[in-house]
Design a protein around this motif. Structure first.
Motif, PDB file in Angstrom:
ATOM      1  N   GLY A 179       0.789  -1.221   0.000  1.00 53.10           N
ATOM      2  CA  GLY A 179       0.000   0.000   0.000  1.00 53.10           C
ATOM      3  C   GLY A 179       0.822   1.273   0.000  1.00 53.10           C
ATOM      4  O   GLY A 179       0.317   2.342  -0.343  1.00 53.10           O
ATOM      5  N   GLN A 180       2.104   1.166   0.375  1.00 49.31           N
ATOM      6  CA  GLN A 180       2.957   2.350   0.425  1.00 49.31           C
ATOM      7  C   GLN A 180       3.761   2.557  -0.855  1.00 49.31           C
ATOM      8  O   GLN A 180       4.515   3.524  -0.965  1.00 49.31           O
ATOM      9  CB  GLN A 180       3.904   2.253   1.618  1.00 49.31           C
ATOM     10  CG  GLN A 180       3.175   2.296   2.958  1.00 49.31           C
ATOM     11  CD  GLN A 180       4.119   2.258   4.146  1.00 49.31           C
ATOM     12  OE1 GLN A 180       5.331   2.129   3.991  1.00 49.31           O
ATOM     13  NE2 GLN A 180       3.567   2.353   5.352  1.00 49.31           N
ATOM     14  N   SER A 215       4.302   3.479  -4.858  1.00 49.17           N
ATOM     15  CA  SER A 215       3.712   4.516  -5.702  1.00 49.17           C
ATOM     16  C   SER A 215       2.555   3.927  -6.504  1.00 49.17           C
ATOM     17  O   SER A 215       2.511   2.715  -6.774  1.00 49.17           O
ATOM     18  CB  SER A 215       4.764   5.082  -6.664  1.00 49.17           C
ATOM     19  OG  SER A 215       5.137   4.108  -7.631  1.00 49.17           O
ATOM     20  N   ASP A 216       1.617   4.773  -6.879  1.00 49.84           N
ATOM     21  CA  ASP A 216       0.453   4.297  -7.632  1.00 49.84           C
ATOM     22  C   ASP A 216       0.881   3.639  -8.943  1.00 49.84           C
ATOM     23  O   ASP A 216       0.311   2.620  -9.347  1.00 49.84           O
ATOM     24  CB  ASP A 216      -0.497   5.465  -7.929  1.00 49.84           C
ATOM     25  CG  ASP A 216      -1.209   5.949  -6.674  1.00 49.84           C
ATOM     26  OD1 ASP A 216      -1.241   5.189  -5.675  1.00 49.84           O
ATOM     27  OD2 ASP A 216      -1.725   7.083  -6.679  1.00 49.84           O
ATOM     28  N   ASP A 217       1.876   4.225  -9.604  1.00 51.61           N
ATOM     29  CA  ASP A 217       2.336   3.651 -10.875  1.00 51.61           C
ATOM     30  C   ASP A 217       2.889   2.249 -10.673  1.00 51.61           C
ATOM     31  O   ASP A 217       2.606   1.334 -11.458  1.00 51.61           O
ATOM     32  CB  ASP A 217       3.413   4.540 -11.509  1.00 51.61           C
ATOM     33  CG  ASP A 217       2.838   5.815 -12.112  1.00 51.61           C
ATOM     34  OD1 ASP A 217       1.608   5.868 -12.291  1.00 51.61           O
ATOM     35  OD2 ASP A 217       3.612   6.744 -12.403  1.00 51.61           O
ATOM     36  N   LYS A 266       2.225   0.141  -8.170  1.00 50.21           N
ATOM     37  CA  LYS A 266       1.140  -0.768  -7.808  1.00 50.21           C
ATOM     38  C   LYS A 266       0.328  -1.173  -9.037  1.00 50.21           C
ATOM     39  O   LYS A 266      -0.010  -2.355  -9.210  1.00 50.21           O
ATOM     40  CB  LYS A 266       0.225  -0.121  -6.766  1.00 50.21           C
ATOM     41  CG  LYS A 266       0.828  -0.060  -5.374  1.00 50.21           C
ATOM     42  CD  LYS A 266      -0.181   0.416  -4.340  1.00 50.21           C
ATOM     43  CE  LYS A 266      -0.506   1.882  -4.526  1.00 50.21           C
ATOM     44  NZ  LYS A 266      -1.342   2.419  -3.415  1.00 50.21           N
ATOM     45  N   GLU A 267       0.037  -0.212  -9.898  1.00 50.99           N
ATOM     46  CA  GLU A 267      -0.734  -0.519 -11.102  1.00 50.99           C
ATOM     47  C   GLU A 267       0.028  -1.462 -12.025  1.00 50.99           C
ATOM     48  O   GLU A 267      -0.555  -2.387 -12.610  1.00 50.99           O
ATOM     49  CB  GLU A 267      -1.089   0.774 -11.841  1.00 50.99           C
ATOM     50  CG  GLU A 267      -2.120   1.628 -11.118  1.00 50.99           C
ATOM     51  CD  GLU A 267      -2.360   2.947 -11.807  1.00 50.99           C
ATOM     52  OE1 GLU A 267      -1.775   3.154 -12.909  1.00 50.99           O
ATOM     53  OE2 GLU A 267      -3.126   3.779 -11.286  1.00 50.99           O
ATOM     54  N   ASN A 268       1.332  -1.252 -12.129  1.00 50.23           N
ATOM     55  CA  ASN A 268       2.129  -2.111 -13.003  1.00 50.23           C
ATOM     56  C   ASN A 268       2.267  -3.529 -12.432  1.00 50.23           C
ATOM     57  O   ASN A 268       2.306  -4.507 -13.176  1.00 50.23           O
ATOM     58  CB  ASN A 268       3.505  -1.492 -13.243  1.00 50.23           C
ATOM     59  CG  ASN A 268       3.461  -0.339 -14.220  1.00 50.23           C
ATOM     60  OD1 ASN A 268       2.849  -0.432 -15.270  1.00 50.23           O
ATOM     61  ND2 ASN A 268       4.093   0.773 -13.865  1.00 50.23           N
ATOM     62  N   ASP A 305      -0.021  -4.964 -10.520  1.00 47.11           N
ATOM     63  CA  ASP A 305      -1.341  -5.560 -10.748  1.00 47.11           C
ATOM     64  C   ASP A 305      -1.460  -6.068 -12.182  1.00 47.11           C
ATOM     65  O   ASP A 305      -1.986  -7.164 -12.432  1.00 47.11           O
ATOM     66  CB  ASP A 305      -2.448  -4.544 -10.470  1.00 47.11           C
ATOM     67  CG  ASP A 305      -2.639  -4.281  -8.989  1.00 47.11           C
ATOM     68  OD1 ASP A 305      -2.215  -5.131  -8.176  1.00 47.11           O
ATOM     69  OD2 ASP A 305      -3.215  -3.228  -8.641  1.00 47.11           O
TER      70      ASP A 305
END
Length: 227
Positions: free
Chosen positions: A175-176, A178-180, A182-184, A186
């Motif tokens: 969860g900590q 970066s959004d990029d 985490k998206e990659n 996933d």
């Protein structure tokens, strides 16, 4: 030779076990092998391995140069709010009469339940990626992502593998990230069929295997009482 002694309740228990086993066997024969299992294997390329009498299920597939293995446990069905099928509870009132207090039907059990599972992704030339995952409401959550040395994981299993896993760095908190990133990650998992489709399949397969294991348990119990 010592005398064989049976309990006074054995005959009643044996009769009930026979009835239950016959009923479950008839239901299983009528339903047959569910089509969703073969459909999932055809779609994803996973091959399923499990043994009667054991809770563990593993699924393996090749993805390019990678070997992907998913492992989960039938016992995860206990995460359902009402894992037991149909049951009724009774309570004795002040007059000594027994009254029905509650009734829960199998249809009341929610279809979705959390499943803890693991995925390993290995290549010959590098360390193994070991993921501790959890499905919840159709989504795949990442708890830990570890790298295990090929040297450590070769020729070991069971408790030894658990020891290797525990000593390896568990990875950052997902969860900590970066959004990029985490998206990659996933997208990386989804491309390997570690996605919503997998979580839904595991739920269905766990319920299916739990029923077959229940029938096997009934038969073993019956044989035990008969022995």
């Amino acid at each position: 030779m010592p005398m064989r002694v049976n309990g006074s309740s054995d005959s009643d228990l044996l009769h009930t076990l026979r009835d239950e086993a016959d009923y479950e066997a008839k239901q299983a024969a009528e339903e047959g092998e569910p089509e969703f299992i073969q459909a999932f294997m055809n779609k994803t390329g996973f091959k399923i391995k499990t043994k009667t009498g054991e809770q563990k299920v593993t699924m393996t597939k090749q993805f390019g140069s990678e070997t992907i293995t998913i492992s989960f446990d039938v016992g995860e069905i206990l995460n359902a709010e009402n894992p037991i099928a149909d049951f009724e509870t009774y309570r004795e009132n002040d007059s000594g009469d027994v009254q029905k207090e509650a009734e829960i039907n199998a249809d009341d059990t929610p279809e979705d339940f959390a499943i803890g599972f693991t995925a390993t992704i290995s290549k010959n030339s590098t360390d193994m990626l070991f993921l501790e995952l959890e499905s919840n409401e159709g989504e795949v959550g990442v708890n830990h992502m570890r790298f295990l040395s090929n040297k450590d994981v070769s020729d070991i299993s069971g408790m030894n593998l658990e020891w290797v896993r525990q000593k390896a760095y568990c990875g950052p908190l997902f969860g900590q990230l970066s959004d990029d990133l985490k998206e990659n990650i996933d997208a990386f998992l989804a491309e390997r069929n570690i996605d919503t489709g997998l979580t839904l399949f595991m739920q269905d397969y766990i319920e299916h295997k739990e029923q077959s294991e229940y029938l096997n348990w009934l038969r073993k119990f019956k044989s035990f009482v008969e022995a």
